[in-house]
Scaffold this motif. Structure first.
Motif, mmCIF file in Angstrom:
data_model
loop_
_atom_site.group_PDB
_atom_site.id
_atom_site.type_symbol
_atom_site.label_atom_id
_atom_site.label_comp_id
_atom_site.label_asym_id
_atom_site.label_seq_id
_atom_site.Cartn_x
_atom_site.Cartn_y
_atom_site.Cartn_z
ATOM 1 N N THR A 4 2.550 12.514 -1.341
ATOM 2 C CA THR A 4 3.456 12.222 -0.249
ATOM 3 C C THR A 4 3.865 10.560 -0.492
ATOM 4 O O THR A 4 2.810 9.903 -0.442
ATOM 5 N N TYR A 6 5.310 6.881 0.792
ATOM 6 C CA TYR A 6 5.572 6.328 2.088
ATOM 7 C C TYR A 6 6.349 5.087 1.779
ATOM 8 O O TYR A 6 6.128 4.529 0.607
ATOM 9 N N ASP A 9 6.196 2.655 6.142
ATOM 10 C CA ASP A 9 6.016 3.298 7.214
ATOM 11 C C ASP A 9 4.438 2.814 7.698
ATOM 12 O O ASP A 9 3.155 2.804 6.890
ATOM 13 N N ALA A 12 1.317 4.770 7.155
ATOM 14 C CA ALA A 12 0.956 5.128 5.646
ATOM 15 C C ALA A 12 -0.752 4.814 5.621
ATOM 16 O O ALA A 12 -0.869 3.774 6.146
#
Length: 156
Positions: A4, A6, A9, A12
């Protein structure tokens, strides 16, 4: 292993590794850009990956393009450096990577397109069609900088 990405963010995860990586903008004779659809996050991206201890940074880009696409390339220039600490990549094995990426330009000198275990699709994409592809912001930024034909590499 899934990942994933980020960017900027506050939720995160905190990085626990720093990886030096190289990527390449490889174009064909029609100016289309080689992209791969990544198996680990289903997003389109430039070919690239982490530098091995035995690699030079340009050599890492050449090796990664070969491993991920089957094409032999030679480095022709530098798009830029991408080291924004707001970009974090979390893997399902617990690694949370802050990536240091150097993006090169390259031209094909041989090989045949071949999907690797890291991708589900390979395609040369016309720049006009890029907006329709699911792609992380950081990949779009590298491609945008390439398409701007900057007089100097991006340093960020």
């Amino acid at each position: 292993m899934a990942r994933t990405e980020y960017f900027d963010d506050p939720n995160a995860p905190k990085p626990n590794s720093l990886v030096v990586a190289a990527s390449a903008v490889v174009t064909d004779e029609d100016g289309r850009i080689l992209l791969q659809r990544r198996r680990d996050n289903d997003l389109w991206a430039l070919p690239g990956g982490g530098m091995d201890m035995t690699d030079s940074l340009p050599g890492a880009a050449v090796r990664e393009v070969k491993e991920e696409t089957g094409l032999d390339v030679e480095i022709t220039g530098l798009v830029g450096t991408y080291t924004d600490p707001r970009h974090v990549i979390a893997y399902t094995d617990g690694e949370v990577r802050r990536q240091f990426n150097v993006c090169f330009t390259a031209r094909r000198v041989g090989g045949e397109l071949e999907i690797s275990n890291e991708s589900t699709e390979l395609r040369f994409v016309d720049p006009a069609d890029l907006a329709s592809l699911p792609m992380h912001h950081t990949q779009r930024l590298r491609i945008q900088h390439f398409l701007e034909r900057r007089s100097a590499p991006y340093l960020g």
